[in-house]
Write an enzyme that holds these catalytic residues in place. Structure first.
Site, PDB file in Angstrom:
ATOM      1  N   CYS A  51       0.848  -1.197   0.000  1.00 22.76           N
ATOM      2  CA  CYS A  51       0.000   0.000   0.000  1.00 22.76           C
ATOM      3  C   CYS A  51       0.881   1.244   0.000  1.00 22.76           C
ATOM      4  O   CYS A  51       1.423   1.632   1.043  1.00 22.76           O
ATOM      5  CB  CYS A  51      -0.920  -0.007   1.224  1.00 22.76           C
ATOM      6  SG  CYS A  51      -1.934   1.493   1.367  1.00 22.76           S
ATOM      7  N   CYS A 100      -0.401   4.086   2.227  1.00 25.40           N
ATOM      8  CA  CYS A 100      -0.229   3.840   3.663  1.00 25.40           C
ATOM      9  C   CYS A 100       1.222   3.989   4.098  1.00 25.40           C
ATOM     10  O   CYS A 100       1.509   4.539   5.173  1.00 25.40           O
ATOM     11  CB  CYS A 100      -0.699   2.426   4.022  1.00 25.40           C
ATOM     12  SG  CYS A 100      -2.311   1.971   3.386  1.00 25.40           S
ATOM     13  N   ASP A 101       2.154   3.474   3.284  1.00 25.58           N
ATOM     14  CA  ASP A 101       3.536   3.317   3.742  1.00 25.58           C
ATOM     15  C   ASP A 101       4.568   4.128   2.977  1.00 25.58           C
ATOM     16  O   ASP A 101       5.749   4.142   3.349  1.00 25.58           O
ATOM     17  CB  ASP A 101       3.932   1.834   3.660  1.00 25.58           C
ATOM     18  CG  ASP A 101       3.018   0.947   4.494  1.00 25.58           C
ATOM     19  OD1 ASP A 101       2.558   1.400   5.545  1.00 25.58           O
ATOM     20  OD2 ASP A 101       2.770  -0.201   4.082  1.00 25.58           O
TER      21      ASP A 101
END
Length: 310
Positions: free
Chosen positions: A137, A140-141
């Protein structure tokens, strides 16, 4: 302690585009609807940075599009629960049973819109480096790799869009794919014009290397037939998806790809069970077709319920 048993008119499994659209329509028809989501609301589309092919919007982020749709569904009375995972379903019973970790739900209609998840990197070291250099992701990261060397694995739209997004963080970015691009020309052009980016097609990742955290990958150039080591701090994997149908494999008819077999009416082989969105076996999978499936499933679910009640 025994689990609480609750009845709902309709249970929607999955809170992506198809599931939330279905919930919105079911709610509009004054039916009690519960949406169960094991992951994040919005599914994969929530991570999309810029959507330019959804009618009515010149450009919108996946997060904003899903947030608006979630608000619409909730305004019509839908309840969305993303924290109580499903452990078992019994779809052939009447009423149908959907058991979660905390509750048991009885329902007359189930709309399955469980979508798909990203395919894991098929290397033995994947588990060792998952979350420690291997990610799925970018939204997200990605921020973890400010001024770092990033690799993106894949050649479709998801991979190229992820690569374009990650260039905002990367000092250097490699796009690695075992064959040729499958992404659209607009996305490819944007990536190729970025001076931070180096594209390695006809290249396979053979091994992940590092002590505790990923520090490099061993790659094989299929054209030169040579192995080499490439220093990277993180790799974001976009190599396809698998349908989330494990819960239903013993009751519903599935295609060889693992998707649920259902026609354009979204009806499965069990009465009162509908499949919508990417989890349904079909030729075209777009946001617009997912929304269409959610609409169809909801409207036909209402007809089924009316017939059931006489």
């Amino acid at each position: 302690m025994a689990k609480e048993t609750i009845h709902k008119d309709v249970i929607v499994i999955g809170a992506g585009m198809a599931g939330l659209t279905a919930a919105m329509y079911v709610g509009r028809m004054n039916l009690e609807v519960l949406v169960l989501e094991n992951g994040i609301v919005g599914g994969q589309i929530a991570n999309a940075v810029g959507i330019e092919n959804y009618p009515g919007f010149v450009k919108i982020s996946g997060k904003d599009l899903i947030s608006t749709l979630q608000t619409q569904a909730e305004n019509f009375g839908a309840t969305i629960d993303e924290f109580d995972s499903i452990v078992k379903v019994s779809l052939k019973e009447n009423p149908k049973v959907v058991e979660t970790e905390e509750k048991i739900y009885l329902t007359d209609v189930v709309i399955i819109a469980s979508g798909m998840e990203r395919r894991k990197l098929p290397l033995p070291e994947e588990k060792k480096f998952a979350g420690r250099g291997v990610h799925y992701c970018e939204l997200c990261d990605g921020h973890m790799y400010q001024d770092k060397i990033i690799a993106v694995m894949g050649g479709g739209n998801a991979a190229v869009d992820a690569a374009n997004f990650l260039t905002k963080y990367a000092k250097k970015l490699y796009l690695i794919h075992r064959s040729e691009f499958r992404a659209d020309e607009v996305s490819q052009k944007k990536l190729k014009q970025n001076p931070k980016v180096e594209i390695k097609l006809q290249t396979e990742i053979k091994k992940l290397l590092g002590d505790g955290r990923l520090s490099s990958v061993e790659i094989f150039d299929k054209q030169t037939e040579k192995n080499s080591e490439l220093a990277v701090d993180g790799i974001f994997v976009n190599i396809g998806v698998v349908p989330n149908t494990e819960l239903f494999k013993n009751e519903l008819e599935l295609s060889p790809s693992g998707r649920i077999i259902a026609g354009e009416d979204c009806k499965t082989n069990i009465e009162g069970v509908f499949a919508a969105g990417d989890v349904r076996e079909k030729e075209i999978r777009q946001l617009t077709t997912a929304a269409a499936d959610g609409t169809t499933a909801a409207l036909l679910a209402e007809k089924y319920l009316s017939k059931l009640k006489g």
